[in-house]
Design a protein around this motif. Structure first.
Motif, mmCIF file in Angstrom:
data_model
loop_
_atom_site.group_PDB
_atom_site.id
_atom_site.type_symbol
_atom_site.label_atom_id
_atom_site.label_comp_id
_atom_site.label_asym_id
_atom_site.label_seq_id
_atom_site.Cartn_x
_atom_site.Cartn_y
_atom_site.Cartn_z
ATOM 1 N N ALA A 17 56.840 42.732 -26.161
ATOM 2 C CA ALA A 17 56.917 43.647 -27.297
ATOM 3 C C ALA A 17 57.883 44.801 -27.029
ATOM 4 C CB ALA A 17 55.529 44.191 -27.623
ATOM 5 N N GLU A 18 57.973 45.245 -25.784
ATOM 6 C CA GLU A 18 58.862 46.364 -25.464
ATOM 7 C C GLU A 18 60.326 45.979 -25.674
ATOM 8 O OE1 GLU A 18 59.886 49.422 -21.754
ATOM 9 O OE2 GLU A 18 58.235 47.974 -21.601
ATOM 10 N N ARG A 19 60.685 44.778 -25.229
ATOM 11 C CA ARG A 19 62.070 44.321 -25.422
ATOM 12 C C ARG A 19 62.364 44.129 -26.910
ATOM 13 N NH1 ARG A 19 66.518 42.255 -23.295
ATOM 14 N NH2 ARG A 19 67.509 40.418 -24.213
ATOM 15 N N PHE A 20 61.392 43.614 -27.642
ATOM 16 C CA PHE A 20 61.572 43.455 -29.087
ATOM 17 C C PHE A 20 61.861 44.804 -29.733
ATOM 18 C CE2 PHE A 20 59.514 43.892 -33.243
ATOM 19 C CZ PHE A 20 60.252 42.978 -33.984
ATOM 20 N N ASP A 21 61.083 45.820 -29.370
ATOM 21 C CA ASP A 21 61.292 47.149 -29.954
ATOM 22 C C ASP A 21 62.673 47.697 -29.614
ATOM 23 O OD1 ASP A 21 58.846 47.279 -31.203
ATOM 24 O OD2 ASP A 21 57.834 48.280 -29.530
ATOM 25 N N GLN A 22 63.119 47.477 -28.381
ATOM 26 C CA GLN A 22 64.424 47.984 -27.971
ATOM 27 C C GLN A 22 65.545 47.351 -28.795
ATOM 28 O OE1 GLN A 22 64.459 47.081 -23.790
ATOM 29 N NE2 GLN A 22 63.376 48.961 -23.197
ATOM 30 N N ILE A 23 65.477 46.030 -28.947
ATOM 31 C CA ILE A 23 66.522 45.337 -29.704
ATOM 32 C C ILE A 23 66.464 45.729 -31.177
ATOM 33 C CG2 ILE A 23 67.370 43.075 -30.444
ATOM 34 C CD1 ILE A 23 66.294 41.933 -27.825
ATOM 35 N N LEU A 57 60.072 37.397 -29.060
ATOM 36 C CA LEU A 57 58.676 37.827 -29.148
ATOM 37 C C LEU A 57 57.743 36.623 -29.190
ATOM 38 C CD1 LEU A 57 57.127 40.514 -29.348
ATOM 39 C CD2 LEU A 57 57.236 40.283 -31.844
ATOM 40 N N VAL A 58 58.153 35.583 -29.907
ATOM 41 C CA VAL A 58 57.342 34.366 -29.994
ATOM 42 C C VAL A 58 57.272 33.667 -28.645
ATOM 43 C CG1 VAL A 58 57.201 32.062 -31.004
ATOM 44 C CG2 VAL A 58 57.797 34.012 -32.451
ATOM 45 N N THR A 112 54.205 44.788 -37.238
ATOM 46 C CA THR A 112 54.467 45.851 -36.266
ATOM 47 C C THR A 112 53.304 46.827 -36.070
ATOM 48 O OG1 THR A 112 55.548 47.146 -38.021
ATOM 49 C CG2 THR A 112 56.946 45.755 -36.632
ATOM 50 N N PHE A 113 52.506 47.049 -37.111
ATOM 51 C CA PHE A 113 51.435 48.040 -37.018
ATOM 52 C C PHE A 113 50.043 47.435 -36.848
ATOM 53 C CE2 PHE A 113 54.501 50.546 -39.789
ATOM 54 C CZ PHE A 113 55.034 51.225 -38.707
ATOM 55 N N VAL A 114 49.911 46.129 -37.088
ATOM 56 C CA VAL A 114 48.602 45.482 -36.962
ATOM 57 C C VAL A 114 48.593 44.455 -35.827
ATOM 58 C CG1 VAL A 114 46.836 44.098 -38.123
ATOM 59 C CG2 VAL A 114 48.100 45.844 -39.416
ATOM 60 N N LEU A 115 49.516 43.501 -35.902
ATOM 61 C CA LEU A 115 49.486 42.389 -34.954
ATOM 62 C C LEU A 115 49.988 42.772 -33.565
ATOM 63 C CD1 LEU A 115 50.738 39.555 -37.345
ATOM 64 C CD2 LEU A 115 48.394 40.004 -36.598
ATOM 65 N N LEU A 116 51.109 43.478 -33.506
ATOM 66 C CA LEU A 116 51.648 43.856 -32.186
ATOM 67 C C LEU A 116 50.692 44.760 -31.396
ATOM 68 C CD1 LEU A 116 55.507 44.382 -32.540
ATOM 69 C CD2 LEU A 116 54.289 42.651 -31.228
ATOM 70 N N ASP A 169 47.634 44.830 -31.556
ATOM 71 C CA ASP A 169 46.450 44.037 -31.231
ATOM 72 C C ASP A 169 46.743 42.964 -30.190
ATOM 73 O OD1 ASP A 169 43.693 43.577 -31.699
ATOM 74 O OD2 ASP A 169 44.182 41.799 -32.891
ATOM 75 N N GLY A 170 48.014 42.876 -29.761
ATOM 76 C CA GLY A 170 48.380 41.909 -28.733
ATOM 77 C C GLY A 170 48.707 40.524 -29.243
ATOM 78 N N ARG A 171 48.724 40.344 -30.564
ATOM 79 C CA ARG A 171 49.039 39.017 -31.123
ATOM 80 C C ARG A 171 50.548 38.918 -31.347
ATOM 81 N NH1 ARG A 171 44.716 38.592 -35.927
ATOM 82 N NH2 ARG A 171 44.987 40.858 -35.945
ATOM 83 N N THR A 172 51.265 38.876 -30.219
ATOM 84 C CA THR A 172 52.725 38.945 -30.265
ATOM 85 C C THR A 172 53.357 37.709 -30.907
ATOM 86 O OG1 THR A 172 52.772 38.088 -28.004
ATOM 87 C CG2 THR A 172 52.884 40.475 -28.277
ATOM 88 N N SER A 173 52.781 36.544 -30.656
ATOM 89 C CA SER A 173 53.370 35.320 -31.202
ATOM 90 C C SER A 173 53.324 35.314 -32.728
ATOM 91 C CB SER A 173 52.642 34.095 -30.645
ATOM 92 O OG SER A 173 53.219 32.903 -31.148
ATOM 93 N N VAL A 174 52.173 35.664 -33.282
ATOM 94 C CA VAL A 174 52.051 35.694 -34.749
ATOM 95 C C VAL A 174 52.977 36.759 -35.333
ATOM 96 C CG1 VAL A 174 50.462 36.002 -36.686
ATOM 97 C CG2 VAL A 174 49.661 34.920 -34.582
ATOM 98 N N ALA A 175 53.028 37.916 -34.668
ATOM 99 C CA ALA A 175 53.928 38.976 -35.121
ATOM 100 C C ALA A 175 55.376 38.499 -35.092
ATOM 101 C CB ALA A 175 53.762 40.213 -34.242
ATOM 102 N N GLY A 176 55.732 37.761 -34.058
ATOM 103 C CA GLY A 176 57.099 37.239 -33.960
ATOM 104 C C GLY A 176 57.435 36.290 -35.088
#
Length: 212
Positions: free
Chosen positions: A122-128, A116-117, A53-57, A59-66
């Motif tokens: 990322a915005e929808r992920f944060d909301q859920i 997210l994957v 949540t604080f490094v990958l997201l 940085d735009g690496r949403t798939s890895v974060a997911g």
């Protein structure tokens, strides 16, 4: 007429005792495993979730974060199941309800992480996730109540866990009805979760020594 064959001696009945363990094969007693498993899973979650949540997201690496958050969601289910035998002596029904709440939270988090994957939103992920954290907070409150009732558990730990859970519930409500960027109570109330990890490790090691 007697037989000239020698009489066979009566062989002793086989022993039902388990063979002694050879060096290097010692096993962790079953009652020590649940708290140690829960502590290990909580520690892994505490390391993985901030990276996602604080490094990958950011940085735009949403798939890895997911993918990392999918692992966190699975670990939440592991924690829920491992805590049941630890907390059941203080109340079986509440222990199971608490576990069900955490499993439900894990499933919702897994759904958000899968989105997210796939979609990278990322915005929808944060909301859920913000909304699901309210359910997670309720499960922590249940854990705190059970710790308060549990023989041998310190009352201060129970209070910290209840405060941590209440912090997540407040944050979930504020995320839906409050102003954007509002202060998150969980940023300071998480101390209860850290204390819970330490207590679980100590509890598991005590049980291991007692049954060794």
């Amino acid at each position: 007429m007697r037989s000239s064959s020698p009489v066979s001696p009566i062989s002793p009945a086989p022993s039902s005792a388990a063979p002694p363990l050879t060096p290097g094969t010692a096993r962790t007693p079953r009652s020590a495993r649940p708290p140690l498993v829960a502590a290990a899973a909580l520690t892994a979650m505490a390391a993985l979730a901030p990276i996602a949540t604080f490094v990958l997201l950011p940085d735009g690496r949403t798939s890895v974060a997911g993918w990392l958050m999918l692992v966190v969601a699975a670990l939440d289910v592991v924690v829920a199941l491992a805590l049941v035998p630890v907390l059941e002596p203080a109340g079986r029904r509440l222990a199971r309800v608490t576990a069900a709440l955490r499993i439900g939270y894990g499933l919702v988090l897994g759904y958000a992480a899968a989105g997210l994957v796939v979609a990278g939103d990322a915005e929808r992920f944060d909301q859920i996730w913000d909304l699901a954290l309210g359910v997670f907070g309720l499960s922590l409150v249940g854990v705190g109540v059970l710790l308060w009732r549990l023989a041998g558990a310190p009352r201060w730990l129970a209070a910290l866990v209840v405060v941590a859970g209440a912090g997540y519930v407040v944050d979930a409500v504020v995320s839906q009805v409050g102003p954007a960027g509002a202060f998150e109570v969980s940023t300071i109330s998480f101390v209860g979760e850290v204390a819970l990890i330490v207590w679980l490790v100590l509890n598991g090691l005590r049980a291991r020594r007692a049954l060794a």
